[in-house]
Each structure stands twice: as C-alpha cells, then as structure tokens.
Write a protein that holds these residues in place. Structure first.
Motif, PDB file in Angstrom:
ATOM      1  N   UNK A 157       0.740  -1.387   0.119  1.00  0.00           N
ATOM      2  CA  UNK A 157      -0.237   0.010  -0.119  1.00  0.00           C
ATOM      3  C   UNK A 157       0.837   1.224  -0.036  1.00  0.00           C
ATOM      4  N   UNK A 158       0.249   2.275  -0.690  1.00  0.00           N
ATOM      5  CA  UNK A 158       1.334   3.414  -0.931  1.00  0.00           C
ATOM      6  C   UNK A 158       0.959   4.597   0.121  1.00  0.00           C
ATOM      7  N   UNK A 159      -0.227   4.244   1.214  1.00  0.00           N
ATOM      8  CA  UNK A 159      -0.479   4.998   2.191  1.00  0.00           C
ATOM      9  C   UNK A 159      -0.224   3.872   3.285  1.00  0.00           C
ATOM     10  N   UNK A 214      13.094   2.037  -1.980  1.00  0.00           N
ATOM     11  CA  UNK A 214      12.425   1.822  -0.946  1.00  0.00           C
ATOM     12  C   UNK A 214      12.013   3.349  -0.476  1.00  0.00           C
ATOM     13  N   UNK A 215      10.828   3.683  -0.359  1.00  0.00           N
ATOM     14  CA  UNK A 215      10.284   4.987   0.176  1.00  0.00           C
ATOM     15  C   UNK A 215       9.678   4.948   1.587  1.00  0.00           C
ATOM     16  N   UNK A 216      10.190   5.828   2.457  1.00  0.00           N
ATOM     17  CA  UNK A 216       9.492   5.800   4.169  1.00  0.00           C
ATOM     18  C   UNK A 216       9.037   7.221   4.420  1.00  0.00           C
ATOM     19  N   UNK A 217       9.067   7.920   3.312  1.00  0.00           N
ATOM     20  CA  UNK A 217       8.455   9.200   3.996  1.00  0.00           C
ATOM     21  C   UNK A 217       7.448   9.834   2.667  1.00  0.00           C
ATOM     22  N   UNK A 268       6.276  10.631  -6.247  1.00  0.00           N
ATOM     23  CA  UNK A 268       7.569   9.942  -6.797  1.00  0.00           C
ATOM     24  C   UNK A 268       7.205   9.824  -8.246  1.00  0.00           C
ATOM     25  N   UNK A 269       8.283  10.345  -9.154  1.00  0.00           N
ATOM     26  CA  UNK A 269       8.091   9.823 -10.618  1.00  0.00           C
ATOM     27  C   UNK A 269       9.715   9.108 -10.930  1.00  0.00           C
ATOM     28  N   UNK A 270       9.343   8.580 -12.076  1.00  0.00           N
ATOM     29  CA  UNK A 270      10.856   8.084 -12.618  1.00  0.00           C
ATOM     30  C   UNK A 270      10.678   7.957 -13.968  1.00  0.00           C
ATOM     31  N   UNK A 271      12.051   8.449 -14.521  1.00  0.00           N
ATOM     32  CA  UNK A 271      12.226   8.565 -16.101  1.00  0.00           C
ATOM     33  C   UNK A 271      13.080   7.424 -16.375  1.00  0.00           C
ATOM     34  N   UNK A 315       3.272   9.095  -8.606  1.00  0.00           N
ATOM     35  CA  UNK A 315       2.891   8.093  -7.643  1.00  0.00           C
ATOM     36  C   UNK A 315       3.097   8.875  -6.346  1.00  0.00           C
ATOM     37  N   UNK A 316       2.049   8.922  -5.505  1.00  0.00           N
ATOM     38  CA  UNK A 316       2.060   9.658  -4.222  1.00  0.00           C
ATOM     39  C   UNK A 316       2.022   8.600  -3.180  1.00  0.00           C
ATOM     40  N   UNK A 317       3.118   8.912  -2.376  1.00  0.00           N
ATOM     41  CA  UNK A 317       3.370   8.288  -1.205  1.00  0.00           C
ATOM     42  C   UNK A 317       3.039   9.006   0.095  1.00  0.00           C
ATOM     43  N   UNK A 318       2.178   8.478   1.075  1.00  0.00           N
ATOM     44  CA  UNK A 318       1.446   9.418   2.013  1.00  0.00           C
ATOM     45  C   UNK A 318       2.014   8.175   3.375  1.00  0.00           C
TER      46      UNK A 318
END
Length: 765
Positions: free
Chosen positions: A445-447, A476-479, A483-486, A500-503
């Motif tokens: 999950x992104x939230x 890995x994202x923990x904040x 987020x985008x990627x090229x 992509x929004x991480x909350x």
C-alpha cells in the motif's frame, strides 16, 4: 533512423495567382518618431539606407534621426550608434558618436557596419562592439584619393562591401564610384569626377549622372543605380562600364535591357540567384532584372506611378520613397527602406520554395523530444500544420512545436495562407522509436503508518532516474512524497512516469473492543460490545464483516471472535485485538392454541418452543389467574373475556430462561357474542334411501322447541315440539311433489333465552 540538430527541406509549391507579398515590417506609416522596441510599435524618421547581416539582422541608416538602428531576428528595434535628433561628426562608442544624415549602410561578413555619413562627407565604421570610427574622409567636400584619413568625398550615398572586405561608394554629387581597400586606401574606380554624363566604356572614361546606390555580386562586378540617367549600370571586374537596363529617359516600361524605362532609380541589391532588384524612386516600385542575354526587366512590387503605403500582393502594393533596398539571404526576402512613409517594408515571394528548419537541436527519434520547426518566409497570415494528414494546429506564427506523435513513421505538412491564398506546402517524413510508457509498481500500500515503507519498482529499462535521486530500478520509500521516474530504454529514449504519491501518516491511538459483561452470557441478557472511536466503524465476527454493524455499540448474537475496525480520513484502517465471546443458547419460545372459545370449551395449548426443559404458564384476565407447568396445558374457562397468556421457558442445562407474553391472546366469548348452535337444513330428500330423509331442527343449544313447516299457501303441514321428531315429507299420509316450503322454529337455548329462527327448505323427490 536519426534526425538530428538542423534539417532544411525544400519542396515544390502550389500554383498561385500572386507571387509577391509586400508587408510593413517595422515602423508605423506616416508616424515620424524615434521609438525602439517591438517592430509593430517602433518609429523612424526617414529611414534611408538598409542592409542585412548574415544572421538576418537588419541595419538601418535612420537619416533624420541621425542614428544607426537595427532590427534583431527577435523583432526588437534598437539603436546601435548616434543620438536621436542630434546631428554632428563625432566618433565614440554607441550614443557617444554623432552622425549627420546618414544615407547608405552595409555590413560585412564579420558584422562590421559601414555607413555613408552623407552630410559629413565621410565613411564611418561601427565595430560589432558598437565603437564608431571614421573609416575614410576628412569631412571636406572633394574627390581626393589616398589613405582614408586624407581622402575626401562629395555627398556619398550608396555603399556596399565585397566578400574580401573592400568597400565601394557611390559618390553622388561628384558622379564617381570609389573604392576603399581593406588597407583603407581610397581610389576612384569609375566615372569622371564632377563630369556628369552617360558614357559606357573604360571605367576611367565612363561617366555617370548622380549615381545613388550600388551593389557588388559574388564575382566582384558592381551594379550602379545611375539615378539621373534613369539607368542600371555595371562595372565589370576588368574595369568596363556598360548599361544593364534602362533607355535613359524617364519612364515606367518593363522590357528587355535598354528598352525598359526607370524613373530616378535610387538603390539596388542582388539575390543569391544573381537577379537584381531596383528601388525605382519616382516610379514608387521595386523592379526586377533577370540578368542574362536579354536582361529582362519586370515590375516586382508596387504600383507604377502611384505612391502610397499599402501592403498587399505584387502590383497592388504601394510605396512612396524606396530609398534603400537589401536582399536577405537569411530569409530569402527583400527589405525596403520606405523613407517618406517612415517604415521598413518586406517583399516576399510566396511562390518561392518553402523552407522548413528543425530547430533547437532536438533528437527526433525519441517521442519525448519535442518537434520544433520554423517556416520561411514568415509573412503569411496563417499556417496550417498537419501530422499524418490531420490538422493539429492553425496558427499565425511561423513556428510549430509538438510532442506528438508517438513511435512509428510520421509525416508533417505545412500549408501557409495569405488572404486565404495558399502558398507553398512543405512536407517531410521522420521515424520515431516505439517507447514503453514508464510506470511505477508498488509492492504494498502507498498509504501507511510511520515506521513502515513501500518498495517501488520501475518498468524494465537501461537507466532509471527517480525524483528521489536514486538510479536503481527498485527503491524503498519511507516518507511522504510524490515520486516519479524517468526510464531510459535501450534506444536511449526516455519516458516519464505519472506521479505516484506516497503518504506516511502518524500512528493513531489504539482502537479497543470492550465486552460490557461476562465472556459467557445468555442471549436474553443483551450484553454489548463497545469501542473508543465514534465513527467510520465496522464490526467483524471471525474475520468477516457483520452487515450493518457500524455503530459504537454492538450486541453479539452468537459466539466467536469479535473485532472492530476504524477507517481514518486518509483511507487507512486500524483494527482492534479480538475479543472472544460465548453466547449461550437461550430458549426459543413460541406456542399456539384454539384461542377463541365458548365458556367451558377446552383450550388446548400447543408448545412449539426450542431449547426448553422447564416451563411455567400464566393465564389471566386481570382478575382471575390460572397456572400450569405442563408442557402442553389444557384450560377450560367459564368467565367470558380476554386473557393474557405468558410462557416462561428455561434451559435447565445453561440456566438461561426467557419469557414470551401474548396479550389478550385467549378470548372466551360471552352470550351476546355467541351465535346459537341451531340450524335447519335448507334441502332434504324423503325418498327412503336412508340419507337425508327426515328434516330435523338441530343444535346443542336447543333446550325446548316448537318446529313448524308451511307449504306455499301458508298451510301448516308439519309441527313438532320434540327435537327427536322431524318431518318425513308426508302431508296427511301422502307423498307431496317436490316443492319449496317455509319453516318457523321457536326455541329456548341453554341460557334460557327464547328465540325464533325462520327459513326456506326445498323438498326433493
């Protein structure tokens, strides 16, 4: 296929009814002034001479402003040197310098500007840095040759420079053509000083009559607008002067060579094809000479003999004073200094092959790179831009930019219009790679709550550039962040993913499920569960959501593990620890009975309860009460009225009991409520078959009776006071025929009440 940096494409043209368009490029007609800035709001004061640099910059000798101006390719007018409205003879940098009615101007391949500073009788030079110096001439009127600082001129007007840097000057009032070598030495190369005339031949023996403007071709031949001779003259590289065109007298006839006529030609220029264009002063027109065996002269633009400031096609346009003319190789157009209209004009051949430039250095084979094109000429009122046959833009700008299309082979077509007349079209094909759209997949999950993280993965590529700064495929994202990627594929093409929004949210207070009573209880005890959150709730039993169980309190109906879930504003959920509940089966009570009876009738109770081992019954009308412990009791009630019936059932194995009360369930009818049990059949058949042969008065409410039967004439045919004796159908011993009869029954019922019953009976044989 790779298309890189710059590509020039020349295509065949449509046919058109018009060849040239004359437009006002800079300045405001008949608006004298000195305004720098955008070309549409700029003003001039008798812009007399004009030149075009290799980069497309236009230079102007603004005569009565005593300044040198320029128009950049960005369409902005600025002042290079001189001070507006202040005449003088002073060298210096930019505005420090002074000029006195400069008439002619030219520019070399190194962006040095040379000015015919006419009233000062000098030739001035302006470096690319804006520094003004005196290149030749002392300022005195004369014809002296020699080094620049001792030479003299007599009202120099026309000026041009060849590819080697030699400067040529039309010395207007001395009737000669001068040359300033690259070393700065001044000589007379053609004409007889102070002697006006119209003599061809050797340069030193030839004569001119107020030569006004001149131009030099790529071979070094010089073409002169010989104003008062009304001719175009040529000075060849071997020093021979000849007449190119012009009969020698004023006129406006087109034609071949010396059969054509001019009227005070003022300036001249030459294009890349070697054709001459003449600013034919008092014919108010631009004439064209196609050099060759015949030197054909035509009217290129303007209305012969008619002055004005009208833009338009070819001969429909009008000029007032074409004092300067210059060809722009950069734009393949003619620019005219229309001095007494105080404007700069542009003449464009709309049937010239259309030129398209792919600019900005973009690599076109990757779809993420913009297509940027510029179109020349830039005079059209509208441009249609097509991709793969579809019109994608209609614009007034000769510039088009798009990220479309995607991978594959594509065609771009441009069609320009002026007054709805199509100009040339240009079209070309290019190919782009198919590029997979960059995507981001989340492993969870992104939230989520603080302390947790999510793994993000880009689609497969060669290189990865995350907005987080990382360059691996998986991160890995923990904040909380967007987020985008090229992703760069194996063709070197990039694709940008969607956001992509991480909350990450703070951990909320723990949610609890609390049982308000013992763990084991009977259902009838109404024990509840409750929680410490007040909204957005869902109760669960053994992991399954309980339908409509969304309130703070929930009353469990069966045994199992209970939990409660709360949904936060961001969509995250928290769930309580499970609470084990044992709901003991309570008696399930129910019964039925023949509940409407007469006094002393048997009331039989049918007990349909479940989980019952012991029962107690209470039957009461509020005054009297009857009880029983039988499972299926029987009651006989004498007193009429309505009775409540209550069942108390107990499950002896668990101690759970329940009560079922049915109010006013039993009804004992009173005398007034009871219909008597008395009746007489309405048909009988006295045929001695043993079935319905006797007509009786029947019923248990008959205590005594007087039963009488009458025929249709009202004659009494039968009478009995004994309820055991009925009519056998005979009248005076005889058998009557089938007929209708009437009866009257008078009786006393069991309550001692006298009543009567009348009716009709049918006798059938």
């Amino acid at each position: 296929m790779k298309l890189t940096l710059l590509c020039i494409l020349m295509l065949t043209s449509f046919g058109s009814l018009h060849s040239q368009i004359v437009t006002t490029y800079a300045g405001i007609p008949d608006s004298v002034g000195y305004t720098d800035g955008p070309i549409e709001s700029s003003t001039f004061n008798n812009p007399h001479g004009i030149a075009v640099g290799t980069d497309g910059t236009i230079y102007i000798a603004d005569r009565f402003n005593h300044t040198i101006r320029k128009i950049g390719t960005d369409g902005i007018v600025s002042t290079i040197a001189g001070q507006a409205g202040l005449s003088g003879d002073l060298d210096g940098s930019g505005a420090e310098a002074l000029f006195y009615e400069p008439w002619g101007i030219t520019v070399d391949n190194s962006d040095n500007i040379f000015v015919a500073d006419t009233r000062n009788n000098k030739i001035r030079k302006i470096s690319p840095e804006g520094n003004v110096t005196t290149y030749a001439g002392t300022g005195s009127y004369g014809i002296s040759s020699g080094p620049g600082n001792v030479s003299t001129f007599g009202f120099p007007t026309g000026i041009d420079v060849d590819s080697d840097g030699n400067v040529y000057v039309a010395d207007h009032n001395t009737h000669i053509i001068r040359r300033i070598s690259i070393s700065g030495f001044v000589t007379t190369i053609a004409g007889t000083p102070y002697i006006l005339g119209d003599v061809d031949g050797a340069a030193n023996a030839a004569s001119f009559n107020r030569p006004y403007g001149l131009t030099v071709d790529q071979e070094g031949n010089i073409y002169v607008a010989d104003e008062w001779n009304h001719k175009i003259r040529k000075i060849s590289t071997d020093g021979i002067v000849s007449t190119v065109a012009g009969e020698g007298s004023e006129g406006d006839s087109d034609g071949i060579g010396e059969d054509a006529e001019f009227r005070f030609p003022w300036d001249i220029t030459i294009d890349d094809d070697g054709d001459l264009y003449v600013a034919d002063g008092f014919n108010y027109a631009i004439r064209k000479i196609v050099l060759g065996n015949e030197n054909v002269v035509t009217t290129y633009a303007g209305t012969l003999g008619t002055a004005g400031a009208f833009d338009g096609y070819g001969n429909g346009a009008r000029f007032v004073s074409t004092t300067g003319i210059a060809y722009s190789a950069y734009q393949d157009e003619i620019f005219v200094a229309d001095a007494y209209n105080d404007i700069i004009r542009r003449v464009t051949d709309i049937n010239h092959e259309l030129e398209v430039q792919l600019v900005e250095g973009a690599v076109l084979d990757c779809p993420e790179n913009n297509i940027r094109i510029e179109v020349s000429p830039k005079v059209f009122e509208a441009y249609e831009y097509y991709i793969n046959g579809d019109l994608v833009e209609l614009s007034q700008e000769p510039f088009f930019e798009t990220t479309h299309p995607d991978g594959g082979t594509h065609q771009i077509r441009i069609i320009p219009y002026y007054d709805l007349i199509p100009g040339n079209k240009a079209e070309f094909e290019f190919e782009r790679y198919e590029v997979e759209q960059a995507t981001i997949q989340a492993a969870s999950e992104l939230i989520f709550f603080e302390g947790d993280s999510v793994e993000l993965q880009a689609n497969e590529g060669v290189e990865y550039f995350w907005s987080t700064g990382e360059t691996t495929r998986d991160i890995m994202v923990n904040t909380s962040q967007e987020v985008t990627v090229e992703v760069i594929d194996d063709n070197g093409c990039a694709s940008q993913s969607a956001v992509t929004e991480v909350e990450v949210t703070p951990i909320p207070p723990v949610i609890n499920a609390v049982l308000n009573g013992p763990v084991s209880f009977c259902l009838s005890q109404n024990i509840s569960l409750s929680t410490n959150y007040s909204s957005e709730l869902q109760w669960y039993l053994d992991g399954e959501a309980i339908q409509d169980a969304t309130e703070v309190n929930y009353f469990p109906l069966q045994s199992g593990l209970y939990q409660v879930e709360h949904t936060l504003e961001n969509g995250l959920t928290i769930i309580s620890e499970p609470v084990e509940v044992e709901v003991i089966s309570s008696p399930i009570l129910d019964f039925s009975a023949n509940n409407i009876v007469r006094p002393l009738d048997r009331i039989e109770i049918a007990n349909t309860s479940e989980n019952v081992t012991d029962v107690s019954w209470i039957l009461t009308n509020g005054t009297e009460q009857f009880t029983s412990s039988e499972f299926n009791p029987i009651f006989e009630l004498e007193t009429s009225g309505e009775y409540d019936l209550t069942l108390i059932g107990e499950n002896g194995n668990t101690g759970c009991l329940d009560t079922l009360n049915k109010e006013e369930y039993i009804k004992v009818l009173s005398e007034s409520d009871l219909p008597d049990d008395v009746f007489v059949a309405n048909i009988f058949t006295p045929n001695n078959d043993g079935n319905n042969d006797i007509l009786f008065a029947r019923g248990k409410d008959l205590v005594s009776l007087d039963f009488m039967v009458y025929d249709q004439q009202g004659q009494l045919v039968f009478r009995s006071t004994d309820k055991q004796i009925g009519w056998d159908g005979r009248i005076k011993g005889s058998d009557p025929i089938s007929a209708n009869y009437h009866f009257v029954l008078k009786y006393i019922n069991r309550f001692g009440t006298s009543k009567a019953l009348k009716g009709k009976v049918v006798l059938l044989r």
